[in-house]
Design an enzyme around this catalytic site. Structure first.
Site, short mmCIF file in Angstrom:
data_model
loop_
_atom_site.label_atom_id
_atom_site.label_comp_id
_atom_site.label_asym_id
_atom_site.label_seq_id
_atom_site.Cartn_x
_atom_site.Cartn_y
_atom_site.Cartn_z
N ASP A 50 0.96 -1.13 -0.04
CA ASP A 50 0.10 -0.15 -0.12
C ASP A 50 0.73 1.18 -0.03
O ASP A 50 1.66 1.50 1.05
CB ASP A 50 -1.08 0.09 1.21
CG ASP A 50 -1.76 1.22 1.26
OD1 ASP A 50 -2.77 1.27 0.62
OD2 ASP A 50 -1.47 2.25 1.79
N TYR A 55 2.85 10.02 -0.43
CA TYR A 55 3.97 9.33 0.59
C TYR A 55 5.32 9.67 0.31
O TYR A 55 6.06 9.52 0.85
CB TYR A 55 3.60 7.93 0.76
CG TYR A 55 2.39 7.36 1.43
CD1 TYR A 55 1.53 8.24 1.91
CD2 TYR A 55 1.99 6.15 1.54
CE1 TYR A 55 0.34 8.21 2.47
CE2 TYR A 55 0.63 5.57 1.89
CZ TYR A 55 0.03 6.76 2.47
OH TYR A 55 -1.19 6.22 3.03
N LYS A 84 -2.56 6.02 -4.55
CA LYS A 84 -3.73 6.86 -4.40
C LYS A 84 -3.68 8.35 -5.07
O LYS A 84 -2.60 8.89 -5.12
CB LYS A 84 -3.87 6.97 -2.78
CG LYS A 84 -3.86 6.00 -2.04
CD LYS A 84 -4.14 6.07 -0.50
CE LYS A 84 -3.95 4.69 0.23
NZ LYS A 84 -2.50 4.48 0.75
N HIS A 117 -7.72 9.08 -2.35
CA HIS A 117 -7.00 9.24 -1.21
C HIS A 117 -7.89 9.62 -0.01
O HIS A 117 -7.83 9.18 1.09
CB HIS A 117 -5.70 10.05 -1.09
CG HIS A 117 -4.85 9.59 -0.14
ND1 HIS A 117 -3.42 9.43 -0.16
CD2 HIS A 117 -4.89 9.16 1.27
CE1 HIS A 117 -2.63 9.33 1.02
NE2 HIS A 117 -3.60 9.13 1.74
P1 NAP Z 1 0.47 0.70 11.69
O1 NAP Z 1 0.38 -0.08 10.48
O2 NAP Z 1 -0.70 0.86 12.47
O3 NAP Z 1 1.83 0.43 12.23
C1 NAP Z 1 2.06 1.38 13.60
C2 NAP Z 1 3.55 0.75 14.04
O4 NAP Z 1 3.58 -0.40 14.45
C3 NAP Z 1 4.58 0.90 12.71
O5 NAP Z 1 5.28 2.22 12.90
C4 NAP Z 1 5.52 -0.22 13.48
O6 NAP Z 1 6.87 0.31 13.78
C5 NAP Z 1 4.73 -0.76 14.61
N1 NAP Z 1 4.85 -2.33 14.33
C6 NAP Z 1 4.68 -3.03 13.30
N2 NAP Z 1 4.73 -4.40 13.65
C7 NAP Z 1 4.97 -4.33 14.75
C8 NAP Z 1 4.99 -5.55 15.61
N3 NAP Z 1 4.93 -6.92 15.21
N4 NAP Z 1 5.21 -5.50 16.83
C9 NAP Z 1 5.34 -4.18 17.29
N5 NAP Z 1 5.21 -2.89 16.59
C10 NAP Z 1 4.78 -3.16 15.36
O7 NAP Z 1 0.73 2.08 10.92
P2 NAP Z 1 0.49 3.08 9.76
O8 NAP Z 1 1.51 3.55 8.77
O9 NAP Z 1 -0.24 4.25 10.45
O10 NAP Z 1 -0.61 2.56 8.87
C11 NAP Z 1 -0.51 1.59 7.78
C12 NAP Z 1 -0.40 2.02 6.38
O11 NAP Z 1 -1.85 2.32 6.13
C13 NAP Z 1 0.37 3.07 6.08
O12 NAP Z 1 1.73 2.69 6.01
C14 NAP Z 1 -0.23 3.59 5.00
O13 NAP Z 1 0.31 2.93 3.74
C15 NAP Z 1 -1.63 3.31 5.28
N6 NAP Z 1 -2.32 4.77 5.54
C16 NAP Z 1 -3.24 5.08 5.10
C17 NAP Z 1 -4.06 6.18 5.02
C18 NAP Z 1 -5.07 6.88 4.23
O14 NAP Z 1 -5.47 7.90 4.51
N7 NAP Z 1 -5.38 6.12 3.30
C19 NAP Z 1 -3.59 6.92 6.42
C20 NAP Z 1 -2.78 6.26 7.27
C21 NAP Z 1 -2.06 5.20 7.02
P3 NAP Z 1 8.39 -0.23 13.27
O15 NAP Z 1 8.35 0.36 11.96
O16 NAP Z 1 9.30 0.27 14.17
O17 NAP Z 1 8.34 -1.71 13.10
C1 WDW Z 2 -6.60 13.18 3.68
C2 WDW Z 2 -6.35 12.17 3.72
C3 WDW Z 2 -4.42 14.14 4.19
C4 WDW Z 2 -3.09 12.19 4.62
C5 WDW Z 2 -4.06 12.88 4.39
C6 WDW Z 2 -5.66 14.34 3.69
C7 WDW Z 2 -5.02 11.78 4.22
C8 WDW Z 2 -3.11 10.85 4.72
C9 WDW Z 2 -1.06 9.10 8.36
C10 WDW Z 2 -0.66 8.28 7.43
C11 WDW Z 2 -2.27 9.68 4.77
C12 WDW Z 2 -1.61 10.41 8.00
C13 WDW Z 2 -0.35 8.83 6.20
C14 WDW Z 2 -1.27 10.73 6.92
C15 WDW Z 2 -6.20 15.84 3.60
N1 WDW Z 2 -4.27 10.71 4.53
N2 WDW Z 2 -1.43 9.79 5.88
O1 WDW Z 2 -2.02 8.94 4.04
#
Ligand code: NAP
Ligand code: WDW
Length: 323
Positions: A50, A55, A84, A117
């Site tokens: 993803d 990013y 996205k 996104h």
């Molecule tokens: P997450 O998947 O909730 O992970 C949070 C933290 O957990 C990571 O920083 C990682 O640190 C730690 N972690 C991972 N595996 C672990 C384990 N086995 N034990 C303990 N800790 C662990 O983080 P996120 O990046 O917020 O969300 C995931 C993905 O969703 C993003 O990278 C992005 O691709 C996507 N996303 C999309 C949006 C959107 O608006 N669509 C928004 C936010 C995120 P370490 O790296 O130190 O392991």
């Molecule tokens: C809407 C949706 C900004 C940024 C963002 C707007 C959004 C993200 C955590 C992880 C986004 C928050 C990555 C920022 C206006 N999504 N990220 O994917």
């Protein structure tokens, strides 16, 4: 095909792997980390990656994937890659150009999934977050249905195998689903989802429309300083996750990921750490009982880490509705 690679069929006939590798990281972490981590993820068995234009690591992710193709570990068709559409490209005439910029950085000729996104469109231009003199983010005004029609054209052009949305609420999903002349339904809605915000109502709505819910922040988010209140609870410190981890001889992170798989949610897990990347793929090696699932359901408190509070006055702010 390996048992690690469990798939779900999307409403357009393509298949998505149930576990995905998250690639967002804060700016201060060097981009070279993303190349290394993405290669390790593919070696460990991740097949769904993803990412997003915003990013700013698509070059690195593309490099890592292409290197794992070159060394024979995978073929392009074994990888499910998501990008996205960034919010400054919502005007229909700009949509395909954002996807083409991503494809060029990746050196790919298609993405598997392309998402809007967020429903909150921003002023077009070079800046990811255009601001006025006072530092206020500048919005745009584009009909989400017009953006969706341009997404449909990207699918027809073969640049995206599947198309979907992210950060949409029920009303915004319904606007697309009820659009006269709709050609393709969104295949998914990617939203924040974890044991403290289990999205039961949005999940039931999505299931009723054959839309898959993709969970981000399933491990409690990276607590990015720009987006998350530092006083928010640390998800992986939750005692119920801890007790179930002990019971199953797994980590709290694996319990949090497994919970989503067993309720039919596609789950993303970000890690830049080799040991934790390899650990997370073990989510397919054990099972929670119905009672464990009930205990985990009991943790829900409608608590959001990412509140988008800087954009709360955007006309399409999705978090104003109950779900
Ligand atoms: P997450 O998947 O909730 O992970 C949070 C933290 O957990 C990571 O920083 C990682 O640190 C730690 N972690 C991972 N595996 C672990 C384990 N086995 N034990 C303990 N800790 C662990 O983080 P996120 O990046 O917020 O969300 C995931 C993905 O969703 C993003 O990278 C992005 O691709 C996507 N996303 C999309 C949006 C959107 O608006 N669509 C928004 C936010 C995120 P370490 O790296 O130190 O392991
Ligand atoms: C809407 C949706 C900004 C940024 C963002 C707007 C959004 C993200 C955590 C992880 C986004 C928050 C990555 C920022 C206006 N999504 N990220 O994917």
């Amino acid at each position: 095909m390996n048992s690690k690679h469990q798939y779900v069929e999307l409403n357009d006939g393509h298949f998505i792997p149930r576990l995905g590798f998250g690639t967002y990281k804060p700016q201060e972490v060097p981009n070279s980390k993303t190349i290394e981590a993405t290669k390790i993820a593919i070696e460990a068995g991740f097949r769904h990656i993803d990412c997003a234009y915003a990013y700013q690591v698509e070059e690195e992710v593309g490099l890592a994937i292409r290197s794992k193709i070159a060394d024979g570990t995978v073929k392009r068709e074994d990888i499910f890659y998501t990008s996205k559409l960034w919010s400054t490209f919502h005007r229909p005439e700009l949509v395909q150009s954002c996807l083409e910029k991503s494809l060029k950085k990746l050196n790919f000729d298609y993405v598997d999934l392309y998402l809007i996104h967020s429903p909150m469109e921003l002023k077009p231009g070079e800046e990811l977050f255009p601001q006025d003199e006072k530092g206020k983010i500048i919005y745009d005004s584009v009909d989400l249905c017009a953006t969706w029609e341009a997404m449909e054209k990207c699918k027809d052009a073969g640049l995206a195998k599947s198309i979907g949305v992210s950060n949409f609420n029920r009303r915004q999903l319904e606007m697309i689903l009820n659009k006269p002349g709709l050609k393709y339904k969104p295949v998914c809605n990617q939203v924040e989802c974890h044991v403290y915000l289990n999205q039961r109502k949005l999940l039931d709505f999505c299931k009723s429309k054959d839309i898959v819910l993709v969970a981000y922040g399933a491990l409690g988010t990276q607590r990015y300083k720009e987006w998350v209140d530092p006083s928010s609870p640390v998800l992986l410190d939750d005692p119920v996750l801890g007790a179930l981890a002990k019971k199953h001889k797994r980590s709290p992170a694996l319990i949090a990921l497994r919970y989503q798989l067993q309720r039919g949610v596609i789950v993303l897990a970000k890690s830049l750490n080799e040991k934790r990347i390899k650990e997370n793929i073990q989510v397919f090696d054990f099972e929670l009982t119905a009672e464990d699932m009930k205990d985990l359901d009991g943790l829900n408190r409608n608590f959001r880490y990412v509140t988008f509070k800087l954009m709360a006055d955007h006309p399409n702010f999705p978090l104003a509705d109950e779900y």
